[in-house]
Design a protein around this motif. Sequence first.
Motif, mmCIF file in Angstrom:
data_model
loop_
_atom_site.group_PDB
_atom_site.id
_atom_site.type_symbol
_atom_site.label_atom_id
_atom_site.label_comp_id
_atom_site.label_asym_id
_atom_site.label_seq_id
_atom_site.Cartn_x
_atom_site.Cartn_y
_atom_site.Cartn_z
ATOM 1 N N ARG A 17 -3.076 57.282 33.153
ATOM 2 C CA ARG A 17 -2.707 57.849 31.845
ATOM 3 C C ARG A 17 -1.330 57.372 31.404
ATOM 4 O O ARG A 17 -1.122 57.037 30.237
ATOM 5 N N ARG B 177 -1.580 53.710 30.270
ATOM 6 C CA ARG B 177 -2.211 53.594 28.942
ATOM 7 C C ARG B 177 -1.288 54.075 27.836
ATOM 8 O O ARG B 177 -1.251 53.481 26.750
ATOM 9 N N ALA B 178 -0.509 55.133 28.098
ATOM 10 C CA ALA B 178 0.430 55.642 27.089
ATOM 11 C C ALA B 178 1.522 54.616 26.787
ATOM 12 O O ALA B 178 1.943 54.457 25.641
ATOM 13 N N GLN C 222 1.173 51.424 26.930
ATOM 14 C CA GLN C 222 0.574 50.290 26.237
ATOM 15 C C GLN C 222 0.133 50.625 24.820
ATOM 16 O O GLN C 222 -0.175 49.736 24.048
ATOM 17 N N ALA C 223 0.104 51.901 24.480
ATOM 18 C CA ALA C 223 -0.359 52.315 23.143
ATOM 19 C C ALA C 223 0.612 51.828 22.084
ATOM 20 O O ALA C 223 1.825 51.807 22.315
#
Length: 62
Positions: A54, A57-58, A60-61
């Motif tokens: 998580r 991914r955060a 890379q957002a």
Amino acid sequence: MPDDRYTLCKRSNGTWSVVDIFTDFPAIVDGRVMIGMDMEEADDMVDLLNILDRKRRAEQAP
């Protein structure tokens, strides 16, 4: 959580594995395949891997 990438899988021999739900293969951490674990160890690893995923991914957002 619905966005979790990793989950537990109980094997027929009574041990547990950490499985990547995107690939349906056991997770690999530092070259070690996450199979043949006791439930507590596997559950802790699932929690840790999902937290790290998580976070990745955060970051890379857009």
